[in-house]
Enzyme design. Structure first.
Site, PDB file in Angstrom:
ATOM      1  N   PRO A  36       0.746  -1.106  -0.359  1.00 60.41           N
ATOM      2  CA  PRO A  36      -0.364   0.233   0.009  1.00 60.41           C
ATOM      3  C   PRO A  36       0.939   1.476  -0.412  1.00 60.41           C
ATOM      4  O   PRO A  36       1.325   1.512   0.892  1.00 60.41           O
ATOM      5  CB  PRO A  36      -0.726  -0.395   1.518  1.00 60.41           C
ATOM      6  CG  PRO A  36      -0.029  -0.833   2.034  1.00 60.41           C
ATOM      7  CD  PRO A  36       0.703  -1.811   1.337  1.00 60.41           C
TER       8      PRO A  36
ATOM      9  N   CYS B  22       3.551   3.750   8.835  1.00 58.04           N
ATOM     10  CA  CYS B  22       3.983   4.395   7.962  1.00 58.04           C
ATOM     11  C   CYS B  22       4.802   5.988   8.387  1.00 58.04           C
ATOM     12  O   CYS B  22       4.483   5.628   9.645  1.00 58.04           O
ATOM     13  CB  CYS B  22       2.436   5.881   7.280  1.00 58.04           C
ATOM     14  SG  CYS B  22       2.663   7.068   6.852  1.00 58.04           S
TER      15      CYS B  22
ATOM     16  N   ASN C  47       8.863  -6.879   4.160  1.00 54.88           N
ATOM     17  CA  ASN C  47       8.974  -5.479   2.992  1.00 54.88           C
ATOM     18  C   ASN C  47      10.166  -5.061   3.534  1.00 54.88           C
ATOM     19  O   ASN C  47      10.736  -5.117   4.509  1.00 54.88           O
ATOM     20  CB  ASN C  47       7.670  -5.097   4.233  1.00 54.88           C
ATOM     21  CG  ASN C  47       7.782  -3.865   3.068  1.00 54.88           C
ATOM     22  OD1 ASN C  47       7.357  -2.504   3.791  1.00 54.88           O
ATOM     23  ND2 ASN C  47       7.631  -3.840   1.859  1.00 54.88           N
ATOM     24  N   GLY C  48      10.939  -4.314   2.483  1.00 58.95           N
ATOM     25  CA  GLY C  48      11.833  -3.570   2.553  1.00 58.95           C
ATOM     26  C   GLY C  48      12.807  -3.902   1.391  1.00 58.95           C
ATOM     27  O   GLY C  48      13.250  -4.677   1.404  1.00 58.95           O
TER      28      GLY C  48
ATOM     29  N   GLY D 156       7.475  -2.693  -2.573  1.00 53.29           N
ATOM     30  CA  GLY D 156       6.691  -1.158  -2.961  1.00 53.29           C
ATOM     31  C   GLY D 156       7.046  -0.284  -3.923  1.00 53.29           C
ATOM     32  O   GLY D 156       7.085   0.358  -4.508  1.00 53.29           O
ATOM     33  N   ARG D 157       8.612   0.553  -2.973  1.00 52.77           N
ATOM     34  CA  ARG D 157       9.111   1.388  -4.022  1.00 52.77           C
ATOM     35  C   ARG D 157       9.518   1.331  -5.899  1.00 52.77           C
ATOM     36  O   ARG D 157       9.794   1.691  -6.527  1.00 52.77           O
ATOM     37  CB  ARG D 157       9.687   2.513  -3.725  1.00 52.77           C
ATOM     38  CG  ARG D 157       9.282   3.194  -2.620  1.00 52.77           C
ATOM     39  CD  ARG D 157      10.958   4.125  -0.940  1.00 52.77           C
ATOM     40  NE  ARG D 157      11.229   3.448  -0.834  1.00 52.77           N
ATOM     41  CZ  ARG D 157      12.203   3.505   0.329  1.00 52.77           C
ATOM     42  NH1 ARG D 157      13.056   4.066  -0.517  1.00 52.77           N
ATOM     43  NH2 ARG D 157      12.977   2.596   0.580  1.00 52.77           N
TER      44      ARG D 157
ATOM     45  N   LYS E  90       0.215  -4.108   9.390  1.00 56.01           N
ATOM     46  CA  LYS E  90       1.879  -3.858   8.681  1.00 56.01           C
ATOM     47  C   LYS E  90       2.368  -2.634  10.084  1.00 56.01           C
ATOM     48  O   LYS E  90       1.897  -2.243   9.723  1.00 56.01           O
ATOM     49  CB  LYS E  90       1.632  -3.309   7.374  1.00 56.01           C
ATOM     50  CG  LYS E  90       2.912  -2.985   6.346  1.00 56.01           C
ATOM     51  CD  LYS E  90       2.325  -2.453   5.464  1.00 56.01           C
ATOM     52  CE  LYS E  90       4.164  -2.440   4.316  1.00 56.01           C
ATOM     53  NZ  LYS E  90       4.652  -1.829   4.782  1.00 56.01           N
TER      54      LYS E  90
ATOM     55  N   GLN F 263      -6.171  -0.579   3.911  1.00 53.53           N
ATOM     56  CA  GLN F 263      -5.757   0.005   4.849  1.00 53.53           C
ATOM     57  C   GLN F 263      -6.231   1.155   5.001  1.00 53.53           C
ATOM     58  O   GLN F 263      -6.055   1.605   4.846  1.00 53.53           O
ATOM     59  CB  GLN F 263      -4.231  -0.392   4.442  1.00 53.53           C
ATOM     60  CG  GLN F 263      -2.488   0.018   5.093  1.00 53.53           C
ATOM     61  CD  GLN F 263      -1.823   0.401   5.220  1.00 53.53           C
ATOM     62  OE1 GLN F 263      -1.473   1.529   4.364  1.00 53.53           O
ATOM     63  NE2 GLN F 263      -1.259  -0.406   5.738  1.00 53.53           N
TER      64      GLN F 263
END
Length: 331
Positions: A17, A101, A203-204, A227-228, A140, A71
């Site tokens: 997300p 976040c 994630n990451g 993600g990115r 998350k 989310q």
């Protein structure tokens, strides 16, 4: 891997997300290229319970993108519970709670990763949301607030006790924001904790198909979230799936990738309007790895990111393909 009754298959790869990124058009594109599950942009519980128009628009999903998770974030129990019920009525497959976040306007007000400084409240919100809805609830979050408070191993057990169906861990603390390297060792520690029974999603800093396979093998996670690395590269899911199945890199032509970016522009304009659609998609054009390594590209990049009309962007795209197409500049 299953979240509740939703079977995502073996070693699923998910679209993370991301605010102002994972709108319905981009989710559908990533789904088309092989994402096993997609997530909406995050939704403010406070804005949702006030039925702010821009926020309620984020509740729009379509059958073609399923399974899809919505989310929400917030720092108080009642609005989070009410927002969860509103989300459930929109019929996503999964409800995800954002406790990760790091941006100041969210975490600085105690929501998102800010909740890592108030674990009792985080657990209270989680339990209340789980009890309020019938769809699976997931969370998350990050490793902790800072390097002195990496609490994720214990926190994961506490969240599991609240009844969540899966946990996604971003391998950074809040204080790291998006700097430094993601630390997957603690994600692996959570996964290998014998007391953990729910799926763990890592994630990451996942940017290549090779990394996806390596992280599955090394850390034993149930799923990986990208993600990115999907900015300006929604085909990464296609590359990952091919590599996972064959052990070989997938060769996609420069021209084909350019047409995908063109399609992104068109879909963004269709969803919004010409001006807003082009502004929205600039982030993807700016971040796309497709243009890295092209010599003397700066002026073209500036023109591409300043273009305000579709016909101007089309002309720039045509010129890029004419000058750099064919087999050149493969990623």
């Amino acid at each position: 891997m299953k979240i509740g009754s939703i079977d995502l298959g073996e070693r699923p790869v998910l679209l993370a997300p991301m605010e102002d990124v994972t709108d319905i058009a981009f989710r559908l594109l990533c789904k088309q290229f092989g994402a096993d599950m997609v997530y909406t942009e995050f939704i403010s519980s406070d804005a949702l319970v006030r039925y702010v128009n821009k926020t309620t628009q984020k509740l729009t999903i379509c059958e073609e993108e399923r399974p899809v998770a919505m989310q929400i974030y917030g720092k108080e129990v009642e609005p989070m519970v009410e927002a969860a019920k509103i989300v459930e009525a929109a019929h996503p497959d999964i409800l995800d709670i954002n406790f990760g976040c790091p941006v100041k306007k969210v975490a600085g007000k105690g929501a998102g990763a800010g909740m890592l400084q108030n674990v009792p409240k985080m657990l209270e919100i989680t339990k209340a949301v789980v009890d309020a809805v019938k769809i699976p609830v997931t969370v998350k979050t990050r490793l902790g607030w800072d390097s002195d408070s990496k609490i994720i191993v214990e926190l994961a057990e506490q969240l599991q006790d609240c009844g969540i169906a899966a946990l996604t861990i971003h391998g950074r603390t809040r204080s790291q924001m998006y700097t430094g390297e993601a630390d997957w060792t603690l994600i692996g520690e959570v996964k290998n904790n014998p007391r953990m029974k729910i799926p763990i999603i890592g994630n990451g800093d996942v940017t290549t198909p090779q990394q996806v396979k390596e992280y599955f093998d090394r850390y034993g996670v149930d799923a990986i979230m990208i993600g990115r690395a999907s900015f300006g590269r929604p085909w990464i899911f296609k590359e990952v799936k091919h590599y996972m199945e064959t052990g070989e890199e997938l060769s996609l032509s420069f021209d084909w990738k350019m047409e995908v970016l063109r399609k992104q522009v068109e879909q963004s304009i269709e969803r919004l309007d010409e001006r807003r659609g082009i502004i929205h998609v600039r982030r993807h054009l700016a971040a796309s790895p497709l243009f890295k390594g092209i010599p003397n590209f700066r002026d073209t990049r500036v023109a591409m990111l300043r273009a305000e009309h579709k016909e101007d962007l089309d002309a720039i795209f045509d010129r890029i393909i004419a000058e750099h197409g064919g087999a050149a500049h493969q990623q």
